[in-house]
Design a protein around this motif. Structure first.
Motif, PDB file in Angstrom:
ATOM      1  N   ALA A  15      11.649 -10.074  -4.426  1.00 45.44           N
ATOM      2  CA  ALA A  15      11.507  -8.850  -4.936  1.00 45.44           C
ATOM      3  C   ALA A  15      12.001  -8.901  -6.428  1.00 45.44           C
ATOM      4  N   VAL A  16      12.729  -9.626  -6.867  1.00 51.82           N
ATOM      5  CA  VAL A  16      13.138 -10.060  -8.226  1.00 51.82           C
ATOM      6  C   VAL A  16      11.934 -10.138  -9.034  1.00 51.82           C
TER       7      VAL A  16
ATOM      8  N   GLN B 204       7.562  -8.776 -12.971  1.00 52.11           N
ATOM      9  CA  GLN B 204       6.250  -9.049 -13.272  1.00 52.11           C
ATOM     10  C   GLN B 204       5.875  -7.662 -13.672  1.00 52.11           C
ATOM     11  N   ARG B 205       6.307  -6.437 -12.960  1.00 57.40           N
ATOM     12  CA  ARG B 205       6.039  -4.940 -13.366  1.00 57.40           C
ATOM     13  C   ARG B 205       6.510  -4.780 -14.580  1.00 57.40           C
ATOM     14  N   ASN B 206       7.450  -5.245 -15.130  1.00 55.52           N
ATOM     15  CA  ASN B 206       8.175  -4.846 -16.141  1.00 55.52           C
ATOM     16  C   ASN B 206       8.123  -5.695 -17.503  1.00 55.52           C
ATOM     17  N   GLY B 207       7.315  -6.516 -17.241  1.00 57.01           N
ATOM     18  CA  GLY B 207       6.859  -7.601 -18.468  1.00 57.01           C
ATOM     19  C   GLY B 207       7.876  -8.721 -18.904  1.00 57.01           C
ATOM     20  N   LEU B 208       8.781  -8.865 -17.649  1.00 58.93           N
ATOM     21  CA  LEU B 208       9.670 -10.123 -17.952  1.00 58.93           C
ATOM     22  C   LEU B 208       9.357 -11.115 -17.030  1.00 58.93           C
ATOM     23  N   PRO B 209       9.747 -12.503 -17.746  1.00 58.29           N
ATOM     24  CA  PRO B 209       9.473 -13.702 -17.178  1.00 58.29           C
ATOM     25  C   PRO B 209       9.882 -13.761 -15.778  1.00 58.29           C
ATOM     26  N   ALA B 210       8.793 -13.922 -14.942  1.00 61.10           N
ATOM     27  CA  ALA B 210       8.973 -13.890 -13.358  1.00 61.10           C
ATOM     28  C   ALA B 210       9.653 -15.335 -12.933  1.00 61.10           C
ATOM     29  N   THR B 211      10.901 -15.324 -13.070  1.00 53.99           N
ATOM     30  CA  THR B 211      11.610 -16.452 -12.703  1.00 53.99           C
ATOM     31  C   THR B 211      12.446 -16.312 -11.216  1.00 53.99           C
ATOM     32  N   GLY B 212      12.701 -15.076 -10.744  1.00 56.64           N
ATOM     33  CA  GLY B 212      13.342 -14.756  -9.558  1.00 56.64           C
ATOM     34  C   GLY B 212      14.744 -14.808  -9.673  1.00 56.64           C
ATOM     35  N   VAL B 213      15.301 -15.105 -10.883  1.00 54.89           N
ATOM     36  CA  VAL B 213      16.784 -14.678 -11.031  1.00 54.89           C
ATOM     37  C   VAL B 213      16.866 -13.592 -11.956  1.00 54.89           C
ATOM     38  N   ALA B 214      17.932 -13.034 -11.307  1.00 61.18           N
ATOM     39  CA  ALA B 214      18.428 -11.562 -11.989  1.00 61.18           C
ATOM     40  C   ALA B 214      19.353 -11.964 -13.124  1.00 61.18           C
ATOM     41  N   ASP B 215      18.478 -12.250 -14.328  1.00 55.08           N
ATOM     42  CA  ASP B 215      19.557 -12.466 -15.593  1.00 55.08           C
ATOM     43  C   ASP B 215      19.687 -11.207 -16.332  1.00 55.08           C
ATOM     44  N   GLY B 216      20.403 -11.200 -17.539  1.00 50.93           N
ATOM     45  CA  GLY B 216      20.924 -10.145 -18.080  1.00 50.93           C
ATOM     46  C   GLY B 216      19.671  -9.011 -18.254  1.00 50.93           C
ATOM     47  N   ALA B 217      18.599  -9.585 -18.990  1.00 49.11           N
ATOM     48  CA  ALA B 217      17.397  -8.605 -19.181  1.00 49.11           C
ATOM     49  C   ALA B 217      16.902  -8.059 -17.965  1.00 49.11           C
ATOM     50  N   THR B 218      16.881  -8.642 -16.841  1.00 47.24           N
ATOM     51  CA  THR B 218      16.485  -7.895 -15.496  1.00 47.24           C
ATOM     52  C   THR B 218      17.734  -7.120 -14.952  1.00 47.24           C
TER      53      THR B 218
ATOM     54  N   SER C  74      27.847 -24.876   2.274  1.00 46.51           N
ATOM     55  CA  SER C  74      28.864 -24.076   1.817  1.00 46.51           C
ATOM     56  C   SER C  74      28.376 -22.766   1.226  1.00 46.51           C
ATOM     57  N   PRO C  75      29.161 -21.781   1.525  1.00 48.00           N
ATOM     58  CA  PRO C  75      28.831 -20.551   0.816  1.00 48.00           C
ATOM     59  C   PRO C  75      28.922 -20.627  -0.661  1.00 48.00           C
ATOM     60  N   ARG C  76      28.204 -19.630  -1.369  1.00 49.69           N
ATOM     61  CA  ARG C  76      28.223 -19.487  -2.708  1.00 49.69           C
ATOM     62  C   ARG C  76      28.761 -17.983  -3.024  1.00 49.69           C
ATOM     63  N   PRO C  77      29.707 -17.519  -3.335  1.00 51.36           N
ATOM     64  CA  PRO C  77      29.878 -16.155  -3.651  1.00 51.36           C
ATOM     65  C   PRO C  77      29.076 -15.651  -4.620  1.00 51.36           C
ATOM     66  N   GLY C  78      28.942 -14.431  -5.122  1.00 51.95           N
ATOM     67  CA  GLY C  78      28.341 -13.781  -6.010  1.00 51.95           C
ATOM     68  C   GLY C  78      28.702 -13.848  -7.324  1.00 51.95           C
ATOM     69  N   ASN C  79      28.103 -13.722  -8.489  1.00 56.59           N
ATOM     70  CA  ASN C  79      28.409 -13.943  -9.767  1.00 56.59           C
ATOM     71  C   ASN C  79      28.248 -12.583 -10.406  1.00 56.59           C
ATOM     72  N   PRO C  80      29.528 -11.616 -10.377  1.00 54.72           N
ATOM     73  CA  PRO C  80      29.114 -10.208 -10.976  1.00 54.72           C
ATOM     74  C   PRO C  80      29.047 -10.311 -12.306  1.00 54.72           C
ATOM     75  N   GLY C  81      29.521 -11.274 -13.011  1.00 51.36           N
ATOM     76  CA  GLY C  81      29.906 -11.301 -14.579  1.00 51.36           C
ATOM     77  C   GLY C  81      28.550 -11.992 -15.234  1.00 51.36           C
ATOM     78  N   GLY C  82      27.534 -12.476 -14.406  1.00 47.64           N
ATOM     79  CA  GLY C  82      26.409 -13.105 -15.044  1.00 47.64           C
ATOM     80  C   GLY C  82      25.052 -13.098 -14.155  1.00 47.64           C
ATOM     81  N   SER C  83      24.168 -13.983 -14.327  1.00 46.99           N
ATOM     82  CA  SER C  83      22.970 -13.861 -13.464  1.00 46.99           C
ATOM     83  C   SER C  83      23.287 -14.198 -11.871  1.00 46.99           C
ATOM     84  N   LEU C  84      22.296 -13.731 -11.012  1.00 44.93           N
ATOM     85  CA  LEU C  84      22.437 -13.594  -9.847  1.00 44.93           C
ATOM     86  C   LEU C  84      21.081 -14.537  -9.226  1.00 44.93           C
ATOM     87  N   GLN C  85      21.142 -15.425  -8.522  1.00 39.84           N
ATOM     88  CA  GLN C  85      20.167 -16.393  -8.123  1.00 39.84           C
ATOM     89  C   GLN C  85      20.326 -16.613  -6.495  1.00 39.84           C
ATOM     90  N   LEU C  86      19.207 -17.325  -6.084  1.00 39.86           N
ATOM     91  CA  LEU C  86      19.051 -18.014  -4.805  1.00 39.86           C
ATOM     92  C   LEU C  86      20.315 -18.679  -4.537  1.00 39.86           C
TER      93      LEU C  86
END
Length: 657
Positions: free
Chosen positions: A318-319, A324-338, A270-282
């Motif tokens: 890409a995330v 990694q370039r910006n010294g953030l935890p390289a989780t691959g999840v686009a969280d608030g800090a990212t 099933s598709p999962r819609p984006g979550n514009p209000g929070g983190s974005l992930q795989l």
């Protein structure tokens, strides 16, 4: 005893012998007159000849004369000074070296099912193929209307199971058993109206991966590879698959499409819609993901596939790179800090929508360094551009640009507007410095040695790390690091060491390594089971700034691949999403010389690291895994483990096609 008719076809400088079934020969040459809508073995011969001549046929050798074949024929005609009709006239057939082909009468079958055999190309073949699949037979490629080896083998298996002999020819009894005559009717797929569990754009998971694998097995082109995410690239590939298999063209995998593919629709996906209000992930999708992808691109991070609104493995990678370039935890999840860091890197707000620069307004007829930069940006996404980055904005560039715009959710105009330039990373006021030409004294792609070590050391000292590290081998990982460095320094991101890049890295010219000695290398066995086709494509341009460092031997899916020399297996690579080589194996001789075999569909039992093989031993089967447009073997030769050399003369010396 079975006798056959030998057909001689010239592909490049290679004469290939095709053994056809023993039937009466037709008087007319069916090659001349082929056009849009034609099908069957004559079309396959033309497609193979086109690819051997360097004219890319998107979708590979499928026996269907569709828009992709028309485009390839037109390109071939233009290059050779012929009238661009897109059809095979006598002059085009002569240039393709297929004007004097003698063919069996099976190609001229007129109808009625009875008498159909290998070599026939007719709509009735589709009915036979569907009937075989409905009877439980597996046909790689589905109902393509071409009676080739796969259909022949499936028919023989069916006949044996039904006690009908094993002739491989449709006789009266076989036609009745398949429901084709005698009160029956050709089997047809069930209604293809999309059901509740149909797969469509936005779906993710193993079912999507199975669909993508079926498309790739059939020779289809799938942008982004088998990643388990049903994005625009997969939808486009599904539509092409449906056209080839005479199914309703919806871009949705319904019951009929799934049955032809041999996949099950039971379960999730099933598709999962984006979550514009929070983190974005795989797995997320939608406008929020598309905005994230565009922000990454504007920040100088390459997103394979562009801004397609689907958070797949390429976006996750890409995330991670940005984090990694910006010294953030390289989780691959686009969280608030990212997301906050991305906003800051884009100046706190989206880039202006209408910047004026040297790229905006480029269109068909333009020429120069700015056009070359646009072409290189297109090729970095993995799209094929006939003619490469030549600085000439012709029909091929227009077509590729439209596909790039469609993939990235931009207006499809074929003209470089402000939004397109920004997504390409060409939003500066003028074309970036760096012409992509590597001057004498600096390393090039595929090179090994001290010049490459100096380049890699300079990249690492500038904090641009890459897989493999400073190993002295100029491959895709080094190219990617160069592109990131060039993007950060506002240099035209070509992936090549041009004069501007060399100065920025502090490199000095060095003597080129001595060319490797190939005089002692002799192939004992031809690497592919015939019939096959190959030409000299050494150093031909490829996407992402790469060049071709081997020879491509085109053959049918499943043909045997042989060890060309005696030696030891030193590497076995399994296909994975984003892989260039797909399934691949390295075979090394005692002096360190190794042969690299890529795009295999499968490995022979016992082929693993450390296995010793004799020349002529089967290593695996021909396939199209990895970054491949159709079934073929990519073969490289590396004398004494060093830089690759052109293998064409070595292969040509024992031509076994």
């Amino acid at each position: 005893m079975t006798f056959g008719v030998a057909l001689s076809v010239m592909a490049g400088n290679t004469i290939c012998n095709v053994v056809a079934p023993a039937v009466a020969e037709a008087k007319a040459n069916p090659i001349v007159g082929l056009r849009l809508g034609s099908r069957g073995e004559p079309v396959r011969l033309v497609q193979k000849a086109l690819m051997a001549k360097g004219a890319y046929v998107r979708g590979g050798v499928d026996g269907v004369y569709g828009p992709a074949t028309v485009s390839a024929v037109k390109s071939f005609q233009q290059v050779n000074g012929l009238q661009r009709t897109g059809s095979i006239d006598a002059a085009t057939a002569r240039m393709l070296d297929v004007s004097s082909v003698t063919v069996p009468s099976a190609w001229n079958y007129q109808g009625g099912f009875v008498g159909l055999r290998m070599g026939a190309g007719h709509d009735d073949v589709k009915a036979v193929q569907r009937a075989l699949m409905n009877a439980g037979m597996s046909l790689v490629g589905g109902a393509d209307g071409s009676f080739g080896t796969v259909t022949h083998n499936a028919l023989v298996t069916f006949q044996r199971r039904q006690g009908l002999g094993d002739t491989g020819v449709i006789d009266q009894a076989t036609a009745r058993s398949l429901g084709l005559i005698g009160g029956g009717s050709p089997a047809s797929p069930a209604s293809s109206a999309p059901s509740g569990n149909a797969l469509r754009q936005g779906a993710t998971g193993d079912q999507v991966r199975a669909v993508q694998q079926a498309i790739v097995r059939a020779g289809g082109y799938l942008l982004g590879g088998v990643d388990g995410v049903f994005g625009p690239g997969t939808a486009s590939a599904v539509r092409a698959y449906q056209i080839v298999n005479d199914l309703p063209v919806t871009g949705i995998v319904d019951t009929a499409t799934a049955r032809v593919m041999g996949v099950s629709l039971s379960g999730g996906g099933s598709p999962r819609p984006g979550n514009p209000g929070g983190s974005l992930q795989l797995g997320w999708r939608g406008d929020a993901v598309r905005n994230l992808q565009r922000a990454l691109i504007n920040a100088g991070v390459h997103v394979l596939g562009g801004a397609d609104g689907v958070f797949g493995p390429a976006t996750k990678s890409a995330v991670k790179s940005f984090q990694q370039r910006n010294g953030l935890p390289a989780t691959g999840v686009a969280d608030g800090a990212t997301l906050q860091a991305l906003k800051a890197s884009n100046g706190g707000s989206p880039a202006p929508s209408n910047p004026t620069n040297g790229y905006v307004g480029l269109k068909q007829g333009s020429a120069g360094a700015a056009v070359r930069a646009v072409q290189q940006a297109i090729m970095r996404t993995g799209l094929t551009l006939l003619g490469g980055a030549d600085g000439m904005f012709g029909p091929a560039t227009t077509s590729a640009l439209k596909l790039y715009q469609r993939t990235n959710g931009l207006g499809v105009t074929g003209v470089v507007d402000a939004a397109t330039a920004r997504v390409m990373g060409l939003a500066g006021s003028t074309p970036r410095p760096g012409d992509g030409h590597t001057p004498v004294g600096y390393p090039v792609y595929g090179e090994r040695g001290v010049r490459v070590l100096a380049l890699q050391t300079a990249l690492i000292s500038n904090r641009y790390s890459f897989a493999g590290g400073a190993d002295g081998s100029f491959g895709s990982a080094t190219t990617g690091a160069i592109i990131r460095f060039q993007q950060a320094r506002a240099i035209n991101p070509t992936g090549r060491v041009d004069e501007t890049t060399a100065r920025a890295l502090g490199l000095s010219p060095m003597a080129a390594p001595a060319p490797p000695d190939t005089s002692s290398i002799k192939l004992s066995s031809f690497p592919v089971e015939g019939p096959c086709w190959f030409g000299d494509s050494w150093y031909a341009p490829r996407g992402g700034g790469r060049v071709h460092l081997g020879v491509d031997i085109i053959a049918d899916h499943g043909k045997r691949i042989y060890a060309s020399v005696s030696g030891k297996i030193i590497s076995v690579v399994h296909d994975r999403p984003g892989s260039l080589s797909g399934n691949a194996v390295k075979l090394a001789m005692a002096d360190g010389t190794y042969f690299f075999y890529a795009h295999l569909s499968s490995f022979e039992n016992g082929i693993e690291v450390g296995t010793r093989v004799k020349a002529g031993a089967v290593l695996g089967r021909v396939g199209s895994t990895g970054n491949s447009a159709g079934p073929h073997l990519h073969l490289e030769v590396h004398p004494r483990g060093g830089v690759a050399v052109n293998p064409y003369p070595l292969v040509k010396a024992i031509d076994g096609c």
